[in-house]
Scaffold this active site. Structure first.
Site, PDB file in Angstrom:
ATOM      1  CG  HIS A 105     -21.854  -2.344  23.022  1.00 38.20           C
ATOM      2  ND1 HIS A 105     -21.113  -3.725  23.020  1.00 38.20           N
ATOM      3  CD2 HIS A 105     -22.487  -2.275  24.076  1.00 38.20           C
ATOM      4  CE1 HIS A 105     -21.269  -4.157  24.273  1.00 38.20           C
ATOM      5  NE2 HIS A 105     -22.148  -3.619  24.801  1.00 38.20           N
TER       6      HIS A 105
ATOM      7  CG  HIS B  53     -12.888  -6.238  20.759  1.00 42.86           C
ATOM      8  ND1 HIS B  53     -12.606  -6.277  22.347  1.00 42.86           N
ATOM      9  CD2 HIS B  53     -14.018  -6.818  20.648  1.00 42.86           C
ATOM     10  CE1 HIS B  53     -13.607  -6.399  22.707  1.00 42.86           C
ATOM     11  NE2 HIS B  53     -14.596  -6.841  21.866  1.00 42.86           N
TER      12      HIS B  53
ATOM     13  CG  ASP C 127     -19.471  -7.623  16.308  1.00 38.95           C
ATOM     14  OD1 ASP C 127     -20.593  -7.962  16.754  1.00 38.95           O
ATOM     15  OD2 ASP C 127     -18.853  -6.672  16.891  1.00 38.95           O
TER      16      ASP C 127
END
Length: 425
Positions: free
Chosen positions: A267, A308, A364
């Site tokens: 996460h 994702h 990310d």
């Protein structure tokens, strides 16, 4: 009133049941199964809640197939370009963007709540210097109810807003004290005349007896990253916070629960994992080998920062963050990891294996490189994510507590254990 109904047939008994269907502003229609168990005796089974809407919300919408993300109806691309994090925070709480007077008021409120009690600062002395910052953040935020134990009526809208301001204001201070504790430096108190991100950078990196000038490139980059991370619908940490908060627990405890969930490497810790992956790859000439490893289902290696849970198209935040990365690199000098990341992205985006599976770069992929260039150690990356995401958490907490028919969360289970038996004596 429902928009239509669907019929459920139990072929074993021949009975049929009608379930209401609701249409959302965007997204798939929803079958209301609230009365399913009462009417039929059945529960539904949905591991990971991939087909279950756990709540009704007006805050954020994302379309994974189209790669769209909106806060209160505004596209994330427009918000990142035109609005500050404080404006977005106001938007998430109030449904509308602030005018100049409202923006000044919320900035003043947040600035006023930035300072921590001296007694709270002493709490940090009990943590080991090399404790993970997220461990400290979880503990300190959970303790806020003990230090700020003024009367809190969660049914009072003014009390709820005050709590939201306090959380958003104190998280950067807690993060900065955590960092200073880890490096053995004296904490620098906040300067209320600076911007939200300027204050944070000053608390993080200024040193006693030395001048520290806020770099506008760093200040802007951090502000945009906070905007991009502010909310993302019913993700694991937001759902955790909502579930904890549904019991009417102290909001600081609910936020601490969300922080604990965000700490997970799949996460909030994913950007930290991206840099570790880039270090393992080491050189552009090794990319083909690692691409092959990623395709091998028997190889434990995974390409971090690609794909994702929801997005099956390009993460809209990744496009914005990539441009920010270029700006930061231009100011702070190129990073070999940036070249490696760009080449890895280029190859993966042309490879049918990744295209077919919708494995595009996510938010990310580049954020860790930005944070690293700005001087943040990798252990602080998820803390930075927390500061931004807390804006969404507070909006969701307020929305949940305000819900007229709020219920305490109570998921059911699919029991596969032993059948009833007697103790043999």
């Amino acid at each position: 009133m429902s928009d239509s109904k669907v019929t459920l047939t139990d072929h074993e008994t021949g009975k049929t049941y009608e379930l209401p269907v609701y249409k959302a502003t965007y997204g798939s229609p929803l079958i209301d199964i609230t009365s399913l168990n009462k009417e039929t005796g059945f529960f539904t089974y949905d591991p990971g809640f991939m087909s279950t809407a756990s709540c009704r919300s007006d805050i954020t919408y994302l379309d994974g197939a189209k790669g769209e993300l909106m806060y209160r109806g505004y596209p994330i691309e427009q918000l990142a370009e035109k609005c500050s994090f404080m404006e977005v925070f106001y938007l998430l709480l109030n449904s509308e963007l602030p005018n100049a007077e409202q923006l000044n008021e919320i900035e003043r409120e947040v600035a006023d709540h930035t300072i921590l009690y001296e007694s709270l600062l002493h709490l940090f002395e009990g943590f080991h210097y090399d404790a993970h910052p997220m461990a400290i953040l979880t503990g300190v935020v959970g303790s806020l109810s003990a230090f700020y134990n003024d009367p809190l009526d969660i049914t009072n809208p003014e009390h709820r807003l005050e709590t939201a301001y306090r959380i958003i204001a104190k998280l950067p201070t807690i993060a900065a004290v955590t960092y200073k504790h880890s490096v053995g430096e004296r904490f620098t108190y906040a300067n209320s005349k600076m911007s939200y991100c300027g204050r944070f950078l000053h608390m993080m990196f200024s040193r006693s007896g030395e001048d520290y000038e806020i770099d506008p490139v760093a200040e802007k980059a951090l502000d945009v990253l906070f905007v991009l991370h502010a909310d993302h619908e019913q993700n694991a940490s937001t759902s955790t916070m909502r579930l904890a908060g549904s019991s009417d627990t102290n909001p600081y405890a609910a936020i601490a629960a969300g922080i604990a969930s965000l700490w997970g490497p799949t996460h909030g810790g994913a950007n930290e994992a991206v840099l570790k992956m880039l270090r393992n790859i080491g050189d552009v000439k090794n990319i083909d080998k690692y691409i092959a490893k990623a395709k091998d289902k028997n190889d434990p290696f995974r390409l971090m920062g690609f794909g994702h849970r929801v997005y099956k198209n390009f993460d809209p935040r990744a496009k914005i963050i990539k441009n920010i990365c270029y700006q930061v690199m231009e100011k702070y000098g190129n990073d070999p990891r940036m070249e490696l990341a760009m080449k890895l992205e280029e190859i993966a985006l042309k490879d049918e294996y990744f295209i077919k599976r919708g494995l595009y770069p996510n938010v990310d992929f580049y954020s860790g490189i930005i944070y690293s260039a700005l001087g943040f150690p990798e252990e602080m990356f998820t803390v930075l994510f927390t500061i931004g995401r807390a804006a969404g958490w507070m909006a969701h907490w307020i929305e949940m507590i305000s819900e007229p028919h709020k219920r305490i969360g109570r998921p059911r289970q699919y029991y596969t254990g032993l059948a009833r038996r007697d103790v043999p004596r």
